[in-house]
Design an enzyme around this catalytic site. Structure first.
Site, PDB file in Angstrom:
ATOM      1  N   LYS A 131      61.572  96.220  20.666  1.00 22.19           N
ATOM      2  CA  LYS A 131      62.830  96.962  20.755  1.00 22.19           C
ATOM      3  C   LYS A 131      63.994  96.132  20.217  1.00 22.19           C
ATOM      4  O   LYS A 131      64.884  96.650  19.532  1.00 22.19           O
ATOM      5  CB  LYS A 131      63.103  97.353  22.210  1.00 22.19           C
ATOM      6  CG  LYS A 131      62.176  98.427  22.762  1.00 22.19           C
ATOM      7  CD  LYS A 131      62.531  98.740  24.205  1.00 22.19           C
ATOM      8  CE  LYS A 131      61.625  99.806  24.797  1.00 22.19           C
ATOM      9  NZ  LYS A 131      61.955 100.083  26.218  1.00 22.19           N
TER      10      LYS A 131
ATOM     11  N   GLU B  44      49.667  98.859  29.049  1.00 23.56           N
ATOM     12  CA  GLU B  44      50.972  98.221  29.211  1.00 23.56           C
ATOM     13  C   GLU B  44      51.045  97.385  30.482  1.00 23.56           C
ATOM     14  O   GLU B  44      51.834  96.444  30.570  1.00 23.56           O
ATOM     15  CB  GLU B  44      52.067  99.291  29.222  1.00 23.56           C
ATOM     16  CG  GLU B  44      53.448  98.741  28.908  1.00 23.56           C
ATOM     17  CD  GLU B  44      54.468  99.830  28.679  1.00 23.56           C
ATOM     18  OE1 GLU B  44      55.301  99.675  27.769  1.00 23.56           O
ATOM     19  OE2 GLU B  44      54.451 100.845  29.411  1.00 23.56           O
TER      20      GLU B  44
ATOM     21  N   HIS C  22      29.655 113.854  20.349  1.00 22.20           N
ATOM     22  CA  HIS C  22      29.251 113.947  18.955  1.00 22.20           C
ATOM     23  C   HIS C  22      29.955 112.905  18.096  1.00 22.20           C
ATOM     24  O   HIS C  22      29.957 113.021  16.864  1.00 22.20           O
ATOM     25  CB  HIS C  22      29.533 115.358  18.436  1.00 22.20           C
ATOM     26  CG  HIS C  22      28.769 116.408  19.174  1.00 22.20           C
ATOM     27  ND1 HIS C  22      27.537 116.865  18.765  1.00 22.20           N
ATOM     28  CD2 HIS C  22      29.045 117.069  20.327  1.00 22.20           C
ATOM     29  CE1 HIS C  22      27.097 117.780  19.615  1.00 22.20           C
ATOM     30  NE2 HIS C  22      27.999 117.919  20.586  1.00 22.20           N
TER      31      HIS C  22
END
Length: 411
Positions: free
Chosen positions: A400, A258, A284
């Site tokens: 938003k 961000e 792994h």
């Protein structure tokens, strides 16, 4: 001949350091290690509830969660800390059904005071129990609507300074209050961060040419590498060798992504992609991609020197697996660090994957706070070199606005 230009050349270390010193006057997170903790500790001493629920999202929770997860199994904490941070209905129900709401303090955190997810979750909690001054405290900006609500209901409020961004706020009331309430030593937290602050901002060692890297020189060097090789190595992997650092990895991903995914002063898209993985589990999986995949990644290994745990592999033989008896009696703390060292050696031997190793002393408040403060400095320095605004998030804000329009239209 007259000549003018607006070329933005790379800053020298001395110039970069001076720019950060100047920025320190405006951006409040730099000085949080010097914060007076008296009010947090006094309030913490009054809390009778055994459960503490933090209601927030992003910068309001990730840093606190990182510290709590790192320490909770190594400390004798007095209360249990929970986080409500997603609008996933199954997550909400599964958490709340295991919490006695009548024995819970709710801490509502939103810098703006109008964070949609936080308000939605707070509304839900209010449907389960009456939230009032006896069981609810608010952390927000002084002039936010959430503070207005708190005042109208006689609730205690702790302020988030306007010049402290959410993802840099862990050492403010955002993190210090809930951590103090559950029994974490917040003064030692701040001392760990202050040690990094003082080591970085001392004036003496920029001109020294010795081989040892002080905190200042190593952070400057690392930031410069990220900026100068941003097109070649634009994926930055943090490989943490302790499951206790999983929360730190999540915090780092928000901080890095961000802060650095921005348009620069020439309106050119910039960005470095953060990846957080845990050893030895991801040996792994993701390690294969690092070793034989494209050379577009840097790797930072984080090791813990002392886990304060003597758990060992039992001295027993399993039929058919006798050839692995060489691991008997090895401490698990030694085993995980040997696994880290083997992975580090494998990567370093290739000579074409940039990597570094950070060793933190132990599982303690001092260690985790120092690590987090150093990463905040690294983020700010890299942003300066990329010539971007580290502290805004217009890309998030646009989403938003769209969401609000959709929800209003749905009504």
């Amino acid at each position: 001949m007259q000549y003018r230009n607006n070329f933005n050349s790379t800053m020298l270390d001395k110039e970069l350091f001076s720019a950060i010193v100047k920025e320190k006057e405006e951006r409040g997170y730099y000085n949080l290690p010097f914060k007076d903790t008296t009010a947090f500790k006094e309030y913490a001493a009054t809390v009778k509830q055994n459960n503490v629920v933090v209601i927030g999202i992003g910068g309001s929770t990730l840093g606190t969660y990182a510290i709590y997860q790192f320490l909770k199994h190594s400390k004798e904490l007095t209360k249990e800390l929970f986080f409500l941070e997603t609008t996933d209905p199954i997550d909400i129900q599964s958490k709340m059904k295991n919490i006695d709401v009548e024995d819970t303090l709710f801490i509502v955190i939103s810098k703006s005071g109008t964070t949609l997810e936080t308000v939605a979750l707070f509304k839900y909690v209010n449907s389960l129990v009456k939230c009032d001054k006896h069981n609810t405290v608010v952390i927000t900006e002084n002039d936010s609507k959430l503070n207005t609500y708190a005042q109208a209901n006689g609730m205690k409020m702790f302020e988030i300074p306007k010049n402290v961004g959410g993802r840099f706020s862990v050492l403010s009331a955002v993190g210090l209050l809930p951590l103090a309430i559950v029994g974490i030593d917040i003064d030692t937290l701040l001392r760990g961060a202050k040690n990094v602050h003082d080591s970085f901002f001392e004036e003496s060692d920029l001109e020294q040419n010795d081989d040892s890297l002080s905190i200042k020189k190593r952070v400057l060097k690392k930031a410069r590498f990220f900026a100068e090789y941003k097109n070649s190595f634009n994926i930055n992997v943090v490989f943490s060798y302790s499951s206790r650092l999983e929360g730190f990895n999540k915090w780092y991903i928000q901080l890095w992504g961000e802060s650095l995914g921005k348009l620069d002063i020439n309106s050119t898209h910039q960005g470095l992609t953060p990846v957080g993985i845990i050893g030895p589990v991801d040996q792994h999986s993701f390690l294969q991609l690092i070793i034989e995949g494209r050379r577009d990644k840097t790797v930072t290994f984080i090791k813990v020197n002392d886990f304060h745990c003597d758990l060992s592999v039992p001295d027993i033989t399993l039929k058919g697996l006798e050839e692995l008896d060489y691991i008997n009696n090895i401490k698990f703390s030694s085993l995980i660090n040997e696994q880290a060292d083997a992975t580090i050696e494998a990567i370093c031997s290739l000579n074409d994957i940039p990597c570094d190793v950070m060793n933190i002393d132990d599982i303690s408040e001092y260690s985790i706070a120092g690590l987090m403060y150093e990463y905040e400095l690294l983020t700010s320095l890299t942003a300066k070199l990329l010539q971007i605004n580290c502290y805004n998030q217009p890309g998030v804000e646009s989403g938003k606005k769209i969401l609000k329009e959709k929800l209003l239209k749905g009504q």
